[in-house]
Design an enzyme around this catalytic site. Structure first.
Site, PDB file in Angstrom:
ATOM      1  N   GLU A  87       0.785  -1.226   0.000  1.00 48.81           N
ATOM      2  CA  GLU A  87       0.000   0.000   0.000  1.00 48.81           C
ATOM      3  C   GLU A  87       0.824   1.288   0.000  1.00 48.81           C
ATOM      4  O   GLU A  87       0.379   2.299  -0.543  1.00 48.81           O
ATOM      5  CB  GLU A  87      -0.932   0.007   1.230  1.00 48.81           C
ATOM      6  CG  GLU A  87      -2.020  -1.047   1.195  1.00 48.81           C
ATOM      7  CD  GLU A  87      -3.021  -0.814   0.074  1.00 48.81           C
ATOM      8  OE1 GLU A  87      -3.501   0.331  -0.065  1.00 48.81           O
ATOM      9  OE2 GLU A  87      -3.298  -1.763  -0.682  1.00 48.81           O
ATOM     10  N   SER A 482     -48.051 -16.861  50.322  1.00 46.18           N
ATOM     11  CA  SER A 482     -47.442 -17.322  51.576  1.00 46.18           C
ATOM     12  C   SER A 482     -45.926 -17.321  51.555  1.00 46.18           C
ATOM     13  O   SER A 482     -45.299 -17.486  52.601  1.00 46.18           O
ATOM     14  CB  SER A 482     -47.946 -18.733  51.904  1.00 46.18           C
ATOM     15  OG  SER A 482     -49.314 -18.699  52.226  1.00 46.18           O
TER      16      SER A 482
END
Length: 814
Positions: A87, A482
């Site tokens: 590159e 309960s």
């Protein structure tokens, strides 16, 4: 001659001035509104967040771009040089724009005019960073000018290594790969350090056109480009001629990425995600690169998921058959050889199917139903495996008994089945035998936690996450019934009462005033039992005793305990609240029970142990205790570190143990007797609300607290005689049996000061020779009964004198 040189000099000067002026004009015109490039100095590429289970296995990943960030300092030189050769070979020498490269590209493009060759570019890595981070992908000379200006500016603001680091971690290389590290994994199933020269060259070949040079989809183009990169690496001196020759001779090959082993816990993972978003926001979650270590125990999670699904299906089958999922076609015109396969293939996806199979009913005979499956095979369902499928009726009532397969299905029905090998008597079935199944419409949840730390070890928030993402462990607010009672009894124990205290079990009526019905709480059995011990009241879940005890202790005290244990906030001070009529979540009440078994210490439930940022710094830790001596790398005969217990006390350890002991009695003699089958010390409490709309079992072993809730998302009755004992307790039992398998039976820890005394289970007095029902009762110092004790009778209130009126219609909480 002098005039000629002066003319040439003048022309050159004019050209220089015009060029400089033009350059300044271009920089001034195009450089005014450019993005702020200095932000790149502190820029951090978006990195995925990874969430791990308690054993380190991956739970889930969150990312918009799946990227693995690798600092330039640890990036292999081979990979870096491959990208530079491909590159920007002059990267470390140019000021942002490679002037010679630009001139070379211009000459090459002029030379290629009229040919079919693609124009050659000359963008440097710095220019690509400018484009990728600060500009758009617009193709124009204006963008190229802006790109060049930004490149010059970036070079002045950042170091070369920082620019290269940004580039290599940000660039898209195809296959969903952002950055070179992700690309190495996706293309070769390797880390960067494991790449060969040929593999590094393939990655370096991709930036120009990832799709055109994809080594899997376009191998010839990829091979040519790879070899070109290898040649550039040779020219730049990165590799030797022998290495280049060997790399070019290497066949082009890509490897599928190894399957990541994920832990499956969808409800748990989604709850973690919600907490992370609340704490850090979505931006940080999806881009921040967090590393999250959760509390999840995969073994317990698998048990919770399996037990909940099986338990809900078992309940569902008890209440009948609601019909097939859908139909293929009219049964009389069904073309069996072809239509059923096509029909199953085209059927809408069934969410929550899990391990079950879809099948089409092909035909019936008196003893079985013939079925076809999606894979083209056929099988049969014996009548014995359809007997449960009596027609469902409203209020969970079943219709007449099944006497033939035609009572249940008809040809063309699409149903759910499971393969089965043995009948109820353990006799083998022939191959290809299936059992009829049904996806339940009831829902539920299971949560398990470490009671000493609050670490949530497992969470199943519903039958199927695919079917519904609603988490019934954390989001559903329902009446606990309960299951709330132990905290009424705890308030009494802290006030000086004992498990042997006698409480009157008799009718209790309150006049609520003109025009309002009298409030008459009742026991589940609709019977009255006279004076009974506090222990018996909780073991048998007696409503009348609980109401009298709450009245004696004071609902203000009960409300305080409800808030202290974080069950509910601001519990109204009315007696009906003592029976669990205020909504709470499964997680909250399970945490409250955990604080009973841990000796009365406050714990905060947590799904997360630790969070680290992208740099490895710990930014959250659930356990905030410091232990400097715990950091020793080796043992050199030093003393074992002592970690200070910083947990706040929410109740007296003695009182907490007394409640634990009574809840152990629930399992041994009370409403939780089914759980005795586990064969280990367990304790807990059932809960059932009006008309059996919600059922619970919350309990624990010495080191594991577990809560179970079962009910419909839209509250309705679970059916006659369906209670926490019949619906939720079996799930608790099955979970504990699997969770504690191969573990030693540990007794509940008894705190200092508690004395275990033999007492008569009926009277609560010290046992005498000849007494038949004798138990060991837990007493705090100075509370052992010595003679006849008082009986708590309570009092009925009348309108005008009642300052704590109960709400209407709460007499059926059991």
């Amino acid at each position: 001659m002098l005039r000629f040189f002066l003319t040439i000099f003048g022309l050159l000067l004019i050209i220089t001035i015009v060029g400089a002026g033009g350059t300044l004009y271009v920089f001034q015109k195009f450089g005014r509104d450019l993005p702020e490039y200095r932000q790149l100095a502190g820029y951090e590429p978006p990195v995925m967040t990874r969430v791990h289970g308690g054993d380190g296995r991956l739970l889930v990943e969150y990312a918009l771009e799946k990227r693995v960030f690798v600092p330039i300092k640890v990036m292999p030189r081979l990979v870096v040089r491959a990208f530079l050769s491909a590159e920007d070979k002059n990267f470390y020498n140019h000021p942002g724009v490679d002037v010679l490269g630009v001139l070379r590209a211009v000459l090459t493009n002029v030379k290629n005019i009229g040919s079919s060759r693609r124009p050659v570019g000359a963008s440097t890595i710095t220019q690509q960073v400018a484009k990728n981070f600060l500009l758009t992908n617009e193709v124009s000379w204006r963008r190229k000018v802006k790109e060049a200006i930004l490149a010059f500016r970036i070079e002045r603001a950042l170091t070369k290594d920082r620019i290269l680091e940004l580039y290599l971690n940000e660039i898209y290389l195809g296959f969903g790969s952002y950055g070179v590290a992700a690309a190495a994994l996706n293309y070769f199933d390797k880390s960067l350090g494991e790449l060969t020269i040929a593999e590094a060259a393939i990655l370096a070949a991709l930036p120009k056109a990832p799709n055109n040079y994809n080594p899997i989809r376009k191998p010839q183009a990829a091979l040519s480009r790879r070899n070109w990169v290898i040649g550039r690496m040779l020219d730049d001196g990165t590799i030797t001629p022998d290495q280049a020759e060997q790399a070019k001779a290497t066949p082009l090959a890509a490897a599928q990425r190894s399957e990541i082993e994920y832990v499956t816990a969808e409800f748990f993972a989604e709850e973690v995600r919600r907490q992370l978003v609340t704490r850090y926001g979505e931006e940080k979650l999806y881009k921040g690169g967090l590393s999250v270590r959760t509390t999840l125990d995969p073994r317990l999670q698998n048990i919770a998921t399996k037990v909940l699904r099986q338990g809900l299906e078992t309940y569902d089958r008890r209440h009948g058959w609601r019909g097939p999922i859908m139909r293929l076609a009219d049964g009389t015109r069904l073309d069996i050889p072809s239509d059923w396969r096509r029909g199953l293939a085209g059927a809408s996806p069934i969410r929550g199917l899990g391990d079950h199979l879809l099948a089409a009913v092909l035909g019936l005979d008196p003893a079985s139903a013939m079925i076809g499956l999606a894979d083209g095979t056929t099988g049969r369902i014996p009548l014995a495996e359809m007997k449960w499928a009596r027609p469902w009726k409203e209020n969970q009532i079943r219709g007449p008994k099944v006497t033939s397969p035609a009572d249940v299905v008809v040809p063309g029905d699409i149903i759910v089945v499971d393969p089965i090998t043995m009948d109820a008597e353990k006799k083998p079935y022939p191959a290809g035998t299936y059992a009829l199944r049904q996806l339940p419409d009831i829902e539920g949840a299971i949560v398990a936690m470490d009671p000493h730390t609050g670490r949530i070890l497992a969470m199943a928030g519903g039958y199927s996450y695919a079917r519904s993402q609603y988490n019934r462990a954390t989001q559903a607010m329902r009446q606990p019934g309960s299951a709330f009672k132990p905290f009424v009894y705890l308030a009494a124990l802290d006030a000086g009462y004992t498990p042997a205290t006698l409480i009157l079990d008799a009718p209790f009526v309150i006049d609520q005033g003109p025009g309002l019905p009298k409030w008459r709480p009742a026991n589940y059995t609709k019977k009255f039992y006279g004076p009974s011990t506090m222990r018996l009241g909780i073991e048998k879940s007696r409503n009348l005793m609980t109401v009298r005890l709450a009245q004696t202790v004071g609902m203000d005290k009960v409300s305080e305990y409800a808030q202290r244990f974080d069950i509910v906030n601001d519990l109204p001070e009315s007696l009906s609240m003592a029976l669990g009529s205020r909504e709470t979540s499964l997680l909250r009440i399970t945490t409250a029970y955990a604080m009973l078994v841990n000796g009365g210490k406050r714990v905060t439930p947590t799904l997360i142990d630790r969070i680290q940022d992208r740099h490895g710094k710990t930014i959250f830790r659930h356990d905030r205790r410091n232990c400097v001596n715990c950091r020793a790398m080796v043992w050199t005969t030093q003393d074992t570190p002592v970690i200070t217990d910083t947990r706040a006390k929410v109740t007296e350890p003695g009182s907490a143990y007394q409640v634990v002991s009574m809840l152990e009695g629930v399992v041994e003699r009370g409403t939780g007797r089914r759980i005795q089958a586990v064969g280990k010390p367990l304790a807990g409490k059932t809960g059932t609300t009006n008309l059996g709309k919600d059922t619970w079992f919350i309990g624990f072993s010495p080191d594991l607290a577990v809560g179970v809730f079962v009910g419909f998302d839209t509250p309705k009755t679970l059916g006659r005689k369906e209670t926490g004992s019949s619906v939720s307790a079996p799930l608790f039992r099955d979970f504990m049996a699997a969770a504690l398998e191969n573990k030693k039976a540990l007794p509940f820890r008894i705190p200092p000061g508690i004395r275990l005394v033999r007492v008569n289970a009926v009277t609560g007095k010290q046992a005498r020779p000849g007494d038949k029902k004798v138990i060991l009762e837990a007493f705090k110092p100075g509370t052992i009964p010595t003679g006849a004790g008082e009986v708590l009778e309570g009092e009925s209130w009348t309108a005008g004198t009642n300052t704590h009126q109960p709400a209407t219609g709460t007499g059926g909480l059991y």
